[in-house]
Design a protein around this motif. Structure first.
Motif, PDB file in Angstrom:
ATOM      1  N   ALA A 172      12.631  -1.970   4.035  1.00 40.12           N
ATOM      2  CA  ALA A 172      12.009  -1.857   5.359  1.00 40.12           C
ATOM      3  C   ALA A 172      10.680  -2.593   5.392  1.00 40.12           C
ATOM      4  O   ALA A 172      10.367  -3.300   6.368  1.00 40.12           O
ATOM      5  CB  ALA A 172      11.818  -0.381   5.711  1.00 40.12           C
ATOM      6  N   ASN A 173       9.888  -2.451   4.347  1.00 40.13           N
ATOM      7  CA  ASN A 173       8.625  -3.194   4.264  1.00 40.13           C
ATOM      8  C   ASN A 173       8.856  -4.695   4.366  1.00 40.13           C
ATOM      9  O   ASN A 173       8.222  -5.397   5.161  1.00 40.13           O
ATOM     10  CB  ASN A 173       7.913  -2.882   2.943  1.00 40.13           C
ATOM     11  N   LEU A 208       9.696  -9.375  11.481  1.00 40.85           N
ATOM     12  CA  LEU A 208       8.869  -8.954  12.603  1.00 40.85           C
ATOM     13  C   LEU A 208       7.469  -9.543  12.544  1.00 40.85           C
ATOM     14  O   LEU A 208       6.659  -9.316  13.457  1.00 40.85           O
ATOM     15  CB  LEU A 208       8.776  -7.419  12.634  1.00 40.85           C
ATOM     16  N   ARG A 209       7.188 -10.288  11.455  1.00 36.43           N
ATOM     17  CA  ARG A 209       5.912 -10.986  11.275  1.00 36.43           C
ATOM     18  C   ARG A 209       4.710 -10.041  11.219  1.00 36.43           C
ATOM     19  O   ARG A 209       3.589 -10.431  11.560  1.00 36.43           O
ATOM     20  CB  ARG A 209       5.688 -11.999  12.403  1.00 36.43           C
ATOM     21  N   LEU A 210       4.928  -8.807  10.795  1.00 32.59           N
ATOM     22  CA  LEU A 210       3.799  -7.900  10.630  1.00 32.59           C
ATOM     23  C   LEU A 210       3.005  -8.280   9.388  1.00 32.59           C
ATOM     24  O   LEU A 210       3.586  -8.658   8.363  1.00 32.59           O
ATOM     25  CB  LEU A 210       4.283  -6.461  10.495  1.00 32.59           C
ATOM     26  N   LEU A 267       0.813  -1.213   0.000  1.00 36.68           N
ATOM     27  CA  LEU A 267       0.000   0.000   0.000  1.00 36.68           C
ATOM     28  C   LEU A 267       0.848   1.265   0.000  1.00 36.68           C
ATOM     29  O   LEU A 267       0.303   2.365  -0.043  1.00 36.68           O
ATOM     30  CB  LEU A 267      -0.911   0.012   1.231  1.00 36.68           C
ATOM     31  N   SER A 268       2.154   1.114   0.059  1.00 37.18           N
ATOM     32  CA  SER A 268       3.026   2.279   0.183  1.00 37.18           C
ATOM     33  C   SER A 268       3.540   2.794  -1.153  1.00 37.18           C
ATOM     34  O   SER A 268       4.316   3.759  -1.180  1.00 37.18           O
ATOM     35  CB  SER A 268       4.222   1.943   1.089  1.00 37.18           C
ATOM     36  N   LEU A 313       0.994  -0.105   5.152  1.00 36.70           N
ATOM     37  CA  LEU A 313       0.148   1.039   5.517  1.00 36.70           C
ATOM     38  C   LEU A 313       0.947   2.018   6.373  1.00 36.70           C
ATOM     39  O   LEU A 313       0.843   3.240   6.211  1.00 36.70           O
ATOM     40  CB  LEU A 313      -1.091   0.572   6.272  1.00 36.70           C
ATOM     41  N   GLY A 314       1.769   1.466   7.283  1.00 34.17           N
ATOM     42  CA  GLY A 314       2.638   2.327   8.072  1.00 34.17           C
ATOM     43  C   GLY A 314       3.652   3.046   7.206  1.00 34.17           C
ATOM     44  O   GLY A 314       3.902   4.251   7.380  1.00 34.17           O
ATOM     45  N   MET A 315       4.245   2.332   6.249  1.00 36.86           N
ATOM     46  CA  MET A 315       5.219   2.957   5.355  1.00 36.86           C
ATOM     47  C   MET A 315       4.562   4.005   4.473  1.00 36.86           C
ATOM     48  O   MET A 315       5.210   4.992   4.082  1.00 36.86           O
ATOM     49  CB  MET A 315       5.888   1.889   4.490  1.00 36.86           C
ATOM     50  N   LEU A 316       3.297   3.824   4.160  1.00 42.18           N
ATOM     51  CA  LEU A 316       2.556   4.822   3.380  1.00 42.18           C
ATOM     52  C   LEU A 316       2.642   6.183   4.056  1.00 42.18           C
ATOM     53  O   LEU A 316       2.911   7.205   3.416  1.00 42.18           O
ATOM     54  CB  LEU A 316       1.101   4.376   3.232  1.00 42.18           C
ATOM     55  N   SER A 317       2.423   6.198   5.373  1.00 45.36           N
ATOM     56  CA  SER A 317       2.479   7.461   6.111  1.00 45.36           C
ATOM     57  C   SER A 317       3.912   7.919   6.337  1.00 45.36           C
ATOM     58  O   SER A 317       4.218   9.122   6.256  1.00 45.36           O
ATOM     59  CB  SER A 317       1.763   7.301   7.460  1.00 45.36           C
TER      60      SER A 317
END
Length: 329
Positions: A112-113, A120-122, A72-73, A129-133
């Motif tokens: 990083a994604n 980290l098993r995210l 999503l990034s 979504l975090g990288m998007l921001s």
């Protein structure tokens, strides 16, 4: 060529044929010959130029989705690389230095994604979504919320990368085709490509077969960041300005092109060429509706409807395949 690729190519041809019929005609003043305002060489080249950003980013995005992941990034990574390119160009650096810095920034975002997902098993949705921001926030910080304008001043090479033509075809189109060819060869002609498909089809089976699934995930997400970086560099060179708002909603455009192109959101199936054709389908739809005179809000409605239909067809195909396997057993 795979059946699903032939299918989406058929849809594209049908779409072009329909717009050829319904779009207003224009008359050549010199010859007096009337022809469709949609099916002109310059209009088709303009469509190809317009979809090049999405098409390049879709190469890496396709590999991610084939592994049953999602990125999503992409739009924010494009914005980050646009800003990095513009920052270095306005600082007096060459396009080579600016492009290299932007490419590294995009690749690091992808790395990083992949690391967050693999080690980290995210869930891919949460990590990207975090990288998007994060990526768009860094882009905003670099520019201070301002737009860097006239970034191509004194750099004819950068201007050529975004707007130059070779035998009449925009340079970014060649980059898009080369990226698609490279991605298709990797996916269909290498062991790495078979591992990617196997990972999406059955992760546990891939692990038991000795595939390093963590490093494979890192690879595909890094590649997605790299292709988004290339798309962002060309975007900056084409429009000549850099803003943290660049590439907004492009993540949806990229995913839509991939899904329309026949890649399954559940993983294990997809084609690079199909994704490129999917981008072309959306580009032709948008340009054709504008040429026909449809208002903007209805254009977005039509594109959204096409995406929903593509996903429904994907679900139907998955269910049909499941029923067929059960019947054979």
């Amino acid at each position: 060529m795979k059946i699903q690729e032939l299918g989406v190519i058929g849809v594209l041809i049908l779409e072009v044929f329909i717009f050829w019929l319904i779009c207003p005609e224009v008359t050549n003043r010199q010859t007096g010959v009337a022809y469709s305002s949609f099916l002109t060489t310059e209009n088709l080249l303009s469509i190809a130029h317009n979809i090049s950003t999405v098409g390049i980013a879709a190469v890496g995005g396709t590999l991610v989705i084939i592994t049953a992941g999602i990125d999503l990034s992409v739009g924010s990574v494009i914005a980050l690389t646009v800003v990095v390119t513009g920052y270095f160009l306005t600082g007096g650096y060459s396009i080579f230095v600016a492009g290299l810095a932007a490419f590294l920034a995009g690749s690091l975002a992808g790395l990083a994604n992949g690391s967050m997902i693999a080690f980290l098993r995210l869930p891919p949705f949460i990590a990207t979504l975090g990288m998007l921001s994060i990526a768009r926030g860094i882009a905003f910080w670099i520019t201070g919320g301002l737009t860097l304008s006239r970034i191509l001043d004194g750099s004819p090479t950068a201007n050529f990368l975004g707007n130059g033509r070779i035998i009449g075809i925009p340079f970014p189109v060649f980059v898009m085709l080369a990226s698609a060819l490279g991605g298709a060869l990797l996916l269909n002609r290498t062991a790495l490509g078979r591992w990617i498909v196997g990972l999406g089809g059955n992760e546990e089976a891939a692990r038991l077969s000795g595939v390093g699934i963590q490093w494979l995930k890192v690879f595909v997400y890094t590649l997605s960041g790299s292709t988004a970086a290339v798309a962002g560099i060309l975007y900056a060179c084409r429009f000549g300005y850099a803003s943290s708002t660049a590439g907004r909603s492009y993540e949806l455009e990229v995913i839509a092109a991939i899904v329309i192109g026949g890649t399954s959101l559940s993983g294990g199936r997809g084609t690079i060429i199909g994704s490129l054709v999917g981008a072309a389908i959306m580009g032709c739809l948008r340009t054709g509706l504008v040429t026909y005179g449809v208002m903007d809000q209805f254009i977005e409605l039509a594109i959204g409807s096409v995406i929903i239909v593509a996903v429904l067809m994907d679900i139907a195909q998955e269910r049909f395949a499941l029923h067929s396997r059960r019947a054979q057993n």
